[in-house]
Scaffold this active site. Structure first.
Site, PDB file in Angstrom:
ATOM      1  N   CYS A   1     -71.351  52.041 -15.994  1.00 26.94           N
ATOM      2  CA  CYS A   1     -72.651  52.708 -16.071  1.00 26.94           C
ATOM      3  C   CYS A   1     -72.538  53.999 -16.881  1.00 26.94           C
ATOM      4  CB  CYS A   1     -73.165  53.004 -14.665  1.00 26.94           C
ATOM      5  SG  CYS A   1     -74.772  53.810 -14.688  1.00 26.94           S
TER       6      CYS A   1
ATOM      7  N   GLY B   1     -77.434  39.341 -16.569  1.00 23.19           N
ATOM      8  CA  GLY B   1     -78.229  40.442 -16.047  1.00 23.19           C
ATOM      9  C   GLY B   1     -79.706  40.270 -16.365  1.00 23.19           C
TER      10      GLY B   1
HETATM   11  C1  LIG Z   1     -82.400  48.155 -15.488  1.00 20.23           C
HETATM   12  C2  LIG Z   1     -80.942  47.838 -15.473  1.00 20.23           C
HETATM   13  C3  LIG Z   1     -80.155  48.315 -14.429  1.00 20.23           C
HETATM   14  C4  LIG Z   1     -78.785  48.048 -14.397  1.00 20.23           C
HETATM   15  N1  LIG Z   1     -78.048  48.470 -13.314  1.00 20.23           N
HETATM   16  C5  LIG Z   1     -76.740  48.142 -13.255  1.00 20.23           C
HETATM   17  C6  LIG Z   1     -75.955  48.480 -12.112  1.00 20.23           C
HETATM   18  O1  LIG Z   1     -76.435  49.059 -11.136  1.00 20.23           O
HETATM   19  N2  LIG Z   1     -74.648  48.133 -12.129  1.00 20.23           N
HETATM   20  C7  LIG Z   1     -74.067  47.470 -13.192  1.00 20.23           C
HETATM   21  O2  LIG Z   1     -72.883  47.149 -13.141  1.00 20.23           O
HETATM   22  N3  LIG Z   1     -74.793  47.137 -14.257  1.00 20.23           N
HETATM   23  C8  LIG Z   1     -76.096  47.454 -14.312  1.00 20.23           C
HETATM   24  N4  LIG Z   1     -76.826  47.096 -15.418  1.00 20.23           N
HETATM   25  C9  LIG Z   1     -76.137  46.449 -16.543  1.00 20.23           C
HETATM   26  C10 LIG Z   1     -76.119  44.941 -16.375  1.00 20.23           C
HETATM   27  O3  LIG Z   1     -75.429  44.579 -15.190  1.00 20.23           O
HETATM   28  C11 LIG Z   1     -75.415  44.285 -17.560  1.00 20.23           C
HETATM   29  O4  LIG Z   1     -74.083  44.719 -17.613  1.00 20.23           O
HETATM   30  C12 LIG Z   1     -76.096  44.588 -18.887  1.00 20.23           C
HETATM   31  O5  LIG Z   1     -77.502  44.581 -18.796  1.00 20.23           O
HETATM   32  C13 LIG Z   1     -75.639  43.561 -19.932  1.00 20.23           C
HETATM   33  O6  LIG Z   1     -75.846  42.241 -19.477  1.00 20.23           O
HETATM   34  P1  LIG Z   1     -77.193  41.413 -19.820  1.00 20.23           P
HETATM   35  O7  LIG Z   1     -77.309  41.414 -21.323  1.00 20.23           O
HETATM   36  O8  LIG Z   1     -76.929  40.032 -19.252  1.00 20.23           O
HETATM   37  O9  LIG Z   1     -78.328  42.108 -19.167  1.00 20.23           O
HETATM   38  C14 LIG Z   1     -78.191  47.321 -15.450  1.00 20.23           C
HETATM   39  C15 LIG Z   1     -78.990  46.809 -16.476  1.00 20.23           C
HETATM   40  C16 LIG Z   1     -80.355  47.052 -16.495  1.00 20.23           C
HETATM   41  C17 LIG Z   1     -81.179  46.461 -17.595  1.00 20.23           C
END
Ligand SMILES: Cc1cc2nc3c(=O)[nH]c(=O)nc-3n(C[C@H](O)[C@H](O)[C@H](O)COP(=O)(O)O)c2cc1C
Length: 321
Positions: free
Chosen positions: A82, A215
């Protein structure tokens, strides 16, 4: 953070029985001093669920891991990805990428505290780090501390200058470095994350890594999750259509409303359930305008669903066939 919660997970579990669901990041300070039941309480029907912790004090993380295990979580995950300012001030999240030895201490302390798996979610590097050095360094300490898996968000986090939102899109994805990490470490379970948009794409990646984490695609287009059990686990989907799954949520909604939960707190997670089907826009509008009213009841979801012409053909695997 701020997107998923226990209501979201309860609904996602209706769409796939086998996927491992994760909580948002909860800081050790919140777990130790906050309203614990509100922050990490969950319904056993959501299982299997992993608790993600944010922190960098090994003793506090160990204590929180134990609390998480006692709550019934099946895995404890340490956030090393994060990028928000708040997290940087607290010296955890992605900035831990610069302190691999501390990551190792944190994992070792958590492993000593619980018997459930302890995993790490990291980036491939931060700022001017060379990912070819930074990622293996984290993998080394994770392995040495007997972490049970490494989840890699396959892009850098740029801590100075980019917002958390920009940090999820602007640094380019590098899947290849994750595939090479896995090839070099057959004994370390490696999970790929970042930009995986479809369950078919996840299946493709699974030929090179042990797992895939989705995600935004899972959250924004939850209908995709209905394809997970058939495509990845060789089992029928729990429901024939997204509409059937949403209808199955009604008893949960009624129970939650009777406890004082607002309808919108649950239905906000269902906005993306229909895509490219007649009535999808009217459905979303109904939820966005009527379900938000105080006192809105479960019947509002039924009204919204009645506006949609649902058809199993919108399932990803059927559409792709
Ligand atoms: C609104 C939002 C909140 C997120 N909160 C977290 C979190 O609390 N912990 C975490 O490990 N990743 C968090 N992420 C990141 C996602 O877990 C992920 O690593 C990132 O979005 C890339 O994957 P994706 O392209 O499949 O979304 C968050 C992403 C978004 C969009």
């Amino acid at each position: 953070m701020d997107w998923t919660d226990r209501h979201c997970r309860f609904f996602h579990r209706l769409l796939t029985r086998h996927t491992l669901l994760y909580t948002e990041m909860v800081t050790t300070g919140a777990v130790l001093h906050g309203d614990r039941e509100r922050l990490i309480g969950f319904d056993p029907a959501e299982q299997p669920v992993a608790l993600q912790l944010g922190g960098s004090d090994p003793a506090a993380l160990a204590q929180c891991a134990r609390i998480g295990a006692d709550f019934g979580y099946v895995e404890i995950n340490l956030n090393v990805g994060c990028p928000s300012d708040r997290v940087q001030e607290g010296r955890f999240g992605a900035c831990l990428m610069a302190e691999p030895a501390l990551i190792g201490d944190c994992v070792a302390a958590m492993k000593a505290a619980v018997s459930i798996p302890v995993t790490v979610k990291c980036r491939i590097g931060i700022d001017d780090q060379d990912p070819e050095v930074a990622l293996p360094a984290v993998a080394d300490v994770a392995e040495a501390a007997r972490a049970d898996a490494l989840i890699v968000h396959a892009r850098k986090a740029l801590l100075a200058g980019l917002s958390p939102r920009e940090n999820r899109d602007i640094p380019p994805l590098d899947y290849d470095i994750v595939f090479r990490l896995k090839a070099a470490r057959p004994q370390l379970p490696v999970i790929l994350n970042g930009g995986v948009a479809t369950v078919e794409a996840a299946r493709e990646h699974l030929t090179k890594v042990d797992g895939v984490m989705m995600g935004r695609a899972a959250y924004q287009e939850p209908w995709r999750l209905l394809a997970v059990d058939p495509l990845l686990f060789g089992e029928a989907a729990p429901f024939a259509s997204p509409k059937d799954a949403a209808q199955a949520l009604v008893p949960y909604i009624e129970r939650e409303l009777s406890r004082g939960t607002r309808l919108h707190s649950i239905t906000r997670h269902l906005h993306g359930l229909f895509q490219a089907v007649p009535g999808a826009r009217a459905y979303r509008r109904h939820l966005a305008t009527v379900a938000v009213k105080s006192g809105a009841c479960a019947g509002v979801l039924a009204e919204a669903l009645a506006l949609v012409v649902d058809r199993p053909a919108e399932l990803e695997h059927t559409a792709a066939a």
